[in-house]
Design an enzyme around this catalytic site. Sequence first.
Site, PDB file in Angstrom:
ATOM      1  N   HIS A 239      -1.995  -2.402  -9.943  1.00 33.82           N
ATOM      2  CA  HIS A 239      -3.054  -1.837  -9.099  1.00 33.82           C
ATOM      3  C   HIS A 239      -4.257  -2.773  -9.136  1.00 33.82           C
ATOM      4  O   HIS A 239      -4.524  -3.402 -10.150  1.00 33.82           O
ATOM      5  CB  HIS A 239      -3.468  -0.452  -9.619  1.00 33.82           C
ATOM      6  CG  HIS A 239      -4.198   0.358  -8.590  1.00 33.82           C
ATOM      7  ND1 HIS A 239      -5.546   0.230  -8.381  1.00 33.82           N
ATOM      8  CD2 HIS A 239      -3.747   1.258  -7.688  1.00 33.82           C
ATOM      9  CE1 HIS A 239      -5.913   1.044  -7.396  1.00 33.82           C
ATOM     10  NE2 HIS A 239      -4.842   1.678  -6.953  1.00 33.82           N
TER      11      HIS A 239
ATOM     12  N   HIS B  11       0.875  -1.189   0.000  1.00 35.75           N
ATOM     13  CA  HIS B  11       0.000   0.000   0.000  1.00 35.75           C
ATOM     14  C   HIS B  11       0.913   1.240   0.000  1.00 35.75           C
ATOM     15  O   HIS B  11       1.775   1.365  -0.844  1.00 35.75           O
ATOM     16  CB  HIS B  11      -0.946  -0.091   1.202  1.00 35.75           C
ATOM     17  CG  HIS B  11      -2.076   0.892   1.234  1.00 35.75           C
ATOM     18  ND1 HIS B  11      -2.440   1.683   0.187  1.00 35.75           N
ATOM     19  CD2 HIS B  11      -2.951   1.193   2.241  1.00 35.75           C
ATOM     20  CE1 HIS B  11      -3.476   2.438   0.527  1.00 35.75           C
ATOM     21  NE2 HIS B  11      -3.805   2.170   1.775  1.00 35.75           N
TER      22      HIS B  11
ATOM     23  N   ASP C 143       2.465   5.439  -6.396  1.00 36.21           N
ATOM     24  CA  ASP C 143       3.691   5.469  -5.585  1.00 36.21           C
ATOM     25  C   ASP C 143       4.960   5.529  -6.419  1.00 36.21           C
ATOM     26  O   ASP C 143       6.049   5.733  -5.882  1.00 36.21           O
ATOM     27  CB  ASP C 143       3.741   4.220  -4.691  1.00 36.21           C
ATOM     28  CG  ASP C 143       2.709   4.308  -3.587  1.00 36.21           C
ATOM     29  OD1 ASP C 143       1.834   3.426  -3.519  1.00 36.21           O
ATOM     30  OD2 ASP C 143       2.749   5.288  -2.829  1.00 36.21           O
TER      31      ASP C 143
HETATM   32  C1  SDX Z   1      -1.462   2.020  -3.422  1.00 35.35           C
HETATM   33  O1  SDX Z   1      -6.156   0.427  -3.485  1.00 35.35           O
HETATM   34  C2  SDX Z   1      -5.682   1.620  -3.745  1.00 35.35           C
HETATM   35  O2  SDX Z   1      -6.338   2.450  -4.321  1.00 35.35           O
HETATM   36  C3  SDX Z   1      -4.274   1.860  -3.261  1.00 35.35           C
HETATM   37  C4  SDX Z   1      -3.670   3.188  -3.669  1.00 35.35           C
HETATM   38  C5  SDX Z   1      -4.366   4.349  -2.984  1.00 35.35           C
HETATM   39  O3  SDX Z   1      -4.356   5.462  -3.544  1.00 35.35           O
HETATM   40  O4  SDX Z   1      -4.824   4.161  -1.828  1.00 35.35           O
HETATM   41  O5  SDX Z   1      -3.775   3.342  -5.078  1.00 35.35           O
HETATM   42  C6  SDX Z   1      -2.210   3.285  -3.252  1.00 35.35           C
HETATM   43  O6  SDX Z   1      -1.399   1.260  -2.497  1.00 35.35           O
HETATM   44  C7  SDX Z   1      -0.858   1.704  -4.757  1.00 35.35           C
HETATM   45  C8  SDX Z   1      -0.206   0.293  -4.794  1.00 35.35           C
HETATM   46  C9  SDX Z   1       1.200   0.369  -4.157  1.00 35.35           C
HETATM   47  N1  SDX Z   1       1.758  -0.962  -4.045  1.00 35.35           N
HETATM   48  C10 SDX Z   1       2.758  -1.391  -4.854  1.00 35.35           C
HETATM   49  O7  SDX Z   1       3.250  -0.716  -5.761  1.00 35.35           O
HETATM   50  C11 SDX Z   1       3.263  -2.780  -4.544  1.00 35.35           C
HETATM   51  C12 SDX Z   1       3.453  -3.564  -5.850  1.00 35.35           C
HETATM   52  N2  SDX Z   1       2.126  -3.791  -6.438  1.00 35.35           N
HETATM   53  C13 SDX Z   1       1.526  -5.065  -6.210  1.00 35.35           C
HETATM   54  O8  SDX Z   1       1.873  -5.790  -5.101  1.00 35.35           O
HETATM   55  C14 SDX Z   1       0.102  -5.183  -6.716  1.00 35.35           C
HETATM   56  O9  SDX Z   1       0.043  -4.657  -7.974  1.00 35.35           O
HETATM   57  C15 SDX Z   1      -1.006  -4.616  -5.865  1.00 35.35           C
HETATM   58  C16 SDX Z   1      -0.930  -5.084  -4.466  1.00 35.35           C
HETATM   59  C17 SDX Z   1      -0.970  -3.138  -5.902  1.00 35.35           C
HETATM   60  C18 SDX Z   1      -2.341  -5.068  -6.473  1.00 35.35           C
HETATM   61  O10 SDX Z   1      -2.292  -6.419  -6.463  1.00 35.35           O
HETATM   62  P1  SDX Z   1      -3.543  -7.359  -6.790  1.00 35.35           P
HETATM   63  O11 SDX Z   1      -4.686  -6.599  -7.353  1.00 35.35           O
HETATM   64  O12 SDX Z   1      -3.802  -8.168  -5.573  1.00 35.35           O
HETATM   65  O13 SDX Z   1      -2.983  -8.209  -7.986  1.00 35.35           O
HETATM   66  P2  SDX Z   1      -2.333  -9.619  -7.818  1.00 35.35           P
HETATM   67  O14 SDX Z   1      -1.376  -9.606  -6.656  1.00 35.35           O
HETATM   68  O15 SDX Z   1      -3.434 -10.606  -7.829  1.00 35.35           O
HETATM   69  O16 SDX Z   1      -1.456  -9.725  -9.149  1.00 35.35           O
HETATM   70  C19 SDX Z   1      -2.082 -10.047 -10.390  1.00 35.35           C
HETATM   71  C20 SDX Z   1      -0.952 -10.477 -11.305  1.00 35.35           C
HETATM   72  C21 SDX Z   1      -0.040 -11.519 -10.647  1.00 35.35           C
HETATM   73  O17 SDX Z   1       0.569 -12.222 -11.700  1.00 35.35           O
HETATM   74  P3  SDX Z   1       0.279 -13.809 -11.818  1.00 35.35           P
HETATM   75  O18 SDX Z   1       0.734 -14.388 -10.479  1.00 35.35           O
HETATM   76  O19 SDX Z   1      -1.232 -13.902 -12.023  1.00 35.35           O
HETATM   77  O20 SDX Z   1       1.121 -14.225 -12.993  1.00 35.35           O
HETATM   78  O21 SDX Z   1      -0.089  -9.370 -11.578  1.00 35.35           O
HETATM   79  C22 SDX Z   1       1.205  -9.619 -11.017  1.00 35.35           C
HETATM   80  C23 SDX Z   1       1.038 -10.719  -9.995  1.00 35.35           C
HETATM   81  O22 SDX Z   1       2.243 -11.442  -9.859  1.00 35.35           O
HETATM   82  N3  SDX Z   1       1.633  -8.377 -10.381  1.00 35.35           N
HETATM   83  C24 SDX Z   1       2.905  -8.002 -10.315  1.00 35.35           C
HETATM   84  C25 SDX Z   1       2.866  -6.754  -9.681  1.00 35.35           C
HETATM   85  N4  SDX Z   1       1.589  -6.430  -9.381  1.00 35.35           N
HETATM   86  C26 SDX Z   1       0.835  -7.466  -9.814  1.00 35.35           C
HETATM   87  N5  SDX Z   1       4.047  -8.581 -10.753  1.00 35.35           N
HETATM   88  C27 SDX Z   1       5.187  -7.879 -10.522  1.00 35.35           C
HETATM   89  N6  SDX Z   1       5.221  -6.690  -9.925  1.00 35.35           N
HETATM   90  C28 SDX Z   1       4.093  -6.087  -9.490  1.00 35.35           C
HETATM   91  N7  SDX Z   1       4.150  -4.887  -8.905  1.00 35.35           N
END
Ligand code: SDX
Length: 373
Positions: free
Chosen positions: A259, A220, A310
């Site tokens: 996201h 987050h 971020d």
């Molecule tokens: C914020 O919710 C909000 O609105 C939050 C926010 C706000 O304003 O409040 O926007 C602020 O928190 C932004 C997010 C900051 N976090 C990060 O940057 C951390 C890295 N991002 C991820 O961990 C991820 O993208 C999430 C947590 C943000 C969202 O994850 P989801 O929706 O749970 O997606 P998922 O984990 O199910 O991933 C789906 C696929 C997967 O691939 P497969 O396993 O299906 O092959 O996408 C891949 C994931 O591995 N994936 C990533 C990735 N994000 C998703 N792979 C590599 N790097 C990433 N960053």
Amino acid sequence: MPLKSYGLEGVVAAESELSCIDGEKGILEYRGYDVHKLAKNSSFEEVAFLLWYGYLPKKKEFEKFKNDLRNRREVPEEIVELLKLLPSTTHPMIALRTAISFLSSFDERLEDYSEERNMERSKRLLAVFPTIVAYFDRIRNGKEVIPPDPHLNHTANFLYMLRGERAGEIETRVLDLDFLLHAEHTMNASTFTARISASTLADMYSGIVAAIATLMGPLHGGASQKVMEMLLEIGEVDNVEGYVKRALAAGERIMGFGHRVYKVMDPRAIELRKLAQELGEYTGDLTWYEISEKLREVVYREKGLHPNVDFYSASIYANLGIPVDMFVCMFAIARVAGWTAHMIEQYRDNRLIRPLQRYVGRKNLKYIPLEDR
Ligand code: SDX
């Protein structure tokens, strides 16, 4: 069979008038105003007013509102003493969380849930977050705290309290727009935490402390610190390709990308990307922006992921000289506007938030007495 709504994905948990997202089209609106228009014309203080009151203020009421905030920036001396008690190695978000918890002890009418009282608390919280963050950084570096300057706007005052000197117009405007873009974002994890807390009729400080704690997680708000650590590790543009390929091959997350809702680039990242470039050109240091641009290209090619809010924030905070462990505090300083607005919305038409679960454990076991086990 996996739970379809795991992580509450796709579950509508509340109705709100505060903001809305179109994840397919990459649209975010605060109270019906597109963030691109707000980034072009508005300010963080004006957006805080918009979120709380539901409309854009007229000149006179906006001046009064800004004065209300200016008059609430000071913190009790006891809070300063508390910050001095914390080890200098304390993470600034823990310092902020602890100070806000302590601040609730000075609210004599904690059980008063009236909207008027909670609006007062919202202004108080928005006004003191920058003071607490800046004070703690000064204290942990062995410096005297610098009291708020009532002649400066919210963001300029924060930079002044942090640095001990007034920031330039470009730096102030870039950080103010960063705060504006971080102010509110529908039912994200920390906001949902605040609403759950309000739904039990816990006081506003308790909900905000819980939200601060939730925001800190690297999935987050904590992501911006991880993005900077990644940029520092990569070091230069030529290392980006290798870094991304290795990280993805190892199944690691590239921080600042992806996201839950946006399927295209986060509209806030579009605005922050412009600001990161502008600030880099102003400071003469485009290192982090250039590495970020290469990361954006490679991560999209390799994984089809876009930057989130971020990602470019890290370059902006680095070029402002914000300490890396305080990056997530920038997010909190901004998001307290959305958290308080959501709590007020929850209190106004409340029903305890209590979802169900699917039990997957063992059942109907026979109790074996201790001596027979
Ligand atoms: C914020 O919710 C909000 O609105 C939050 C926010 C706000 O304003 O409040 O926007 C602020 O928190 C932004 C997010 C900051 N976090 C990060 O940057 C951390 C890295 N991002 C991820 O961990 C991820 O993208 C999430 C947590 C943000 C969202 O994850 P989801 O929706 O749970 O997606 P998922 O984990 O199910 O991933 C789906 C696929 C997967 O691939 P497969 O396993 O299906 O092959 O996408 C891949 C994931 O591995 N994936 C990533 C990735 N994000 C998703 N792979 C590599 N790097 C990433 N960053």
